[in-house]
Design an enzyme around this catalytic site. Structure first.
Site, mmCIF file in Angstrom:
data_model
loop_
_atom_site.group_PDB
_atom_site.id
_atom_site.type_symbol
_atom_site.label_atom_id
_atom_site.label_comp_id
_atom_site.label_asym_id
_atom_site.label_seq_id
_atom_site.Cartn_x
_atom_site.Cartn_y
_atom_site.Cartn_z
ATOM 1 C CE LYS A 76 -0.266 1.885 -7.929
ATOM 2 N NZ LYS A 76 0.343 1.737 -6.582
ATOM 3 C CB SER A 151 -0.680 -1.927 -5.930
ATOM 4 O OG SER A 151 -0.299 -0.653 -5.409
ATOM 5 C CB SER A 175 2.512 -0.304 -3.829
ATOM 6 O OG SER A 175 1.576 -1.097 -3.143
#
Length: 454
Positions: A76, A151, A175
């Site tokens: 990420k 996210s 997330s």
């Protein structure tokens, strides 16, 4: 890479030289290219990954015995990577190349993992959809007109399409678990402090955990055996795990595990098909010897508490300064700007409410080992069009209405896993959230493993 059903099989195949690490990297790159229209990656480091694969193939002494030796992974883009662009989803950091890996990436690389690239994330993780000003929104692999969630949306998509078997996520409000549910993969948010966050976050420090997104629970257990560990540089870091997560999965789930389930926590509107998924999960666990009851902790509005703590924290971290405003989306700006101002006394009162929430959950988990709730109140929605009706009820089209469950367990630091349980009538994945007491990470994985047979 889909011919390997688990990470363990992939690592063993590389060790036997049935397949080379470079070949795995090449297969990953092909999949990344074929699915590029989903916008899962912000940066792909093809040349570097191929070089790392070749080095591992040519030198058996490198990362010998590593649990991820030769495995392509995705990271990420909120996790810093040495020598690889780390944008934090922000135009301001579009050319940022860190000099050091963060603790999460350092552990994965030490175990032999090969970083394929950095996955799409909203700027600073400040929105529940994966969109930013760097490229187009991350699209759901089951319906590209819909969101992948956020996210960690890019990581969820990368795993869902088979580009990598493992991707990293970070989670301050859902997330990891929310995009996992929307994209039909397994996501695990460990207890606060089990996985060290270094450099430490400048915001929401008591709520943030990093963890894996994978296709199987056994793969997540391998990842957790790599990621878990104390690091004094993280003020939240703990030493809870006392056994291998892989070993925990090798033992059958004991009968008599006490399971509570609720499809709405007595508070939230939830779509009927999502409610049905929770009911079916409870039935499945009962058939496996668990003692199952419909029950839930008694809570005041947890989202009011979360937002009341989150907004001042985001402001102090500088996320509401003019330079950041230019690239944030209207829904985030509105949240930062219109949240009711608080006096110091009111803010202190919210932290007292937070302690009360902690005590409520501790008491509840004296009576139960596991709680099962929806991961999200709805399935994935069309990009930028948050649902205004959920479960037949009119709701405000904001993130706190369609993902009200996960932030609770960020506030309490509890481990939770989103388990894919099937699909809605329109073909969209549905996930249920398995929650354990603080420190009961292995039990959460055991229960999830029963539900998601590898």
């Amino acid at each position: 890479m889909k011919e390997f059903s688990t990470l363990k099989q992939m690592v063993e195949a590389v060790a036997r030289r049935d397949v080379s690490a470079r070949e795995l990297v090449m297969a990953s790159l092909r999949c990344i290219e074929e699915t590029d229209h989903l916008n899962a990656f912000l940066t792909v480091c093809a040349e570097r990954a191929l070089e790392e694969g070749t080095r591992l193939d040519n030198d058996p002494s490198l990362c010998v015995g590593g649990l991820l030796r030769g495995v392509p992974i995705a990271v990420k883009d909120l996790h810093e990577t040495q020598g690889v662009r780390t944008t934090f989803g922000s135009v301001r950091f579009a050319e940022n190349v860190p000099a050091h890996d963060c603790a999460v990436v350092a552990r994965l690389r030490a175990a032999g993992a090969i970083v394929m690239g950095k996955t799409n994330t909203p700027a600073f993780g400040l929105i529940s959809e994966t969109k930013n000003r760097l490229r187009e929104p991350c699209a759901n692999p089951f319906d590209p007109s819909r969101t992948a969630g956020g996210s960690s949306g890019g990581s969820a998509v990368a795993v869902a399409v088979g580009a990598v078997p493992l991707a990293t996520g970070s989670d301050a409000a859902g997330s990891i678990n929310v995009p996992s549910a929307f994209c039909g993969v397994f996501g695990f948010k460990p207890s606060l402090g089990v996985v060290a966050n270094v450099p430490a976050s400048t915001s929401l420090l008591p709520f943030i955990s990093s963890g894996p997104l994978t296709r199987t629970v056994s793969d997540a257990a391998v990842a957790m055996d790599v990621l878990a560990g104390y690091d004094p540089r993280d003020p939240m870091s703990r030493t809870w795990p006392t056994q291998s997560f892989r070993d925990a999965l090798s033992v059958p789930l004991q009968s008599g595990v006490r399971v509570a389930f609720s499809n709405d926590l007595g508070l939230f509107a939830v779509d009927d098909e999502v409610k049905s998924a929770v009911e079916c999960t409870a039935t499945s666990l009962e058939a496996r010897g668990c003692v199952v009851h419909r029950d839930h902790p008694t809570l005041d509005d947890p989202m009011d508490l979360y937002v009341g703590l989150y907004v001042p924290d985001a402001r102090q971290a500088g996320f509401d300064n003019p330079a950041t405003w230019e690239e944030l989306f209207p829904e985030t700006l509105e949240e930062l700007r219109i949240a009711t101002p608080q006096s110091a006394q009111d803010y202190a009162r919210r932290w007292n409410q937070w302690w009360t929430l902690q005590a409520t959950m501790r008491e509840f988990f004296q009576r139960y080992d596991v709680l099962v709730v929806p991961t999200t109140a709805s399935t994935a929605f069309v990009h930028g069009v948050m649902p205004s009706v959920i479960g037949g009820a009119s709701v405000k089209p904001v993130w706190t209405t369609w993902m009200p469950f996960t932030p609770i367990f960020n506030m309490t630091g509890q481990p939770c896993a989103s388990v894919p349980t099937g699909f809605s009538s329109d073909g969209l994945p549905i996930g249920v959230l398995v929650v354990g007491a603080v420190g009961a990470d292995a039990l959460v994985l055991q229960v999830a493993h029963e539900l998601l047979v590898d």
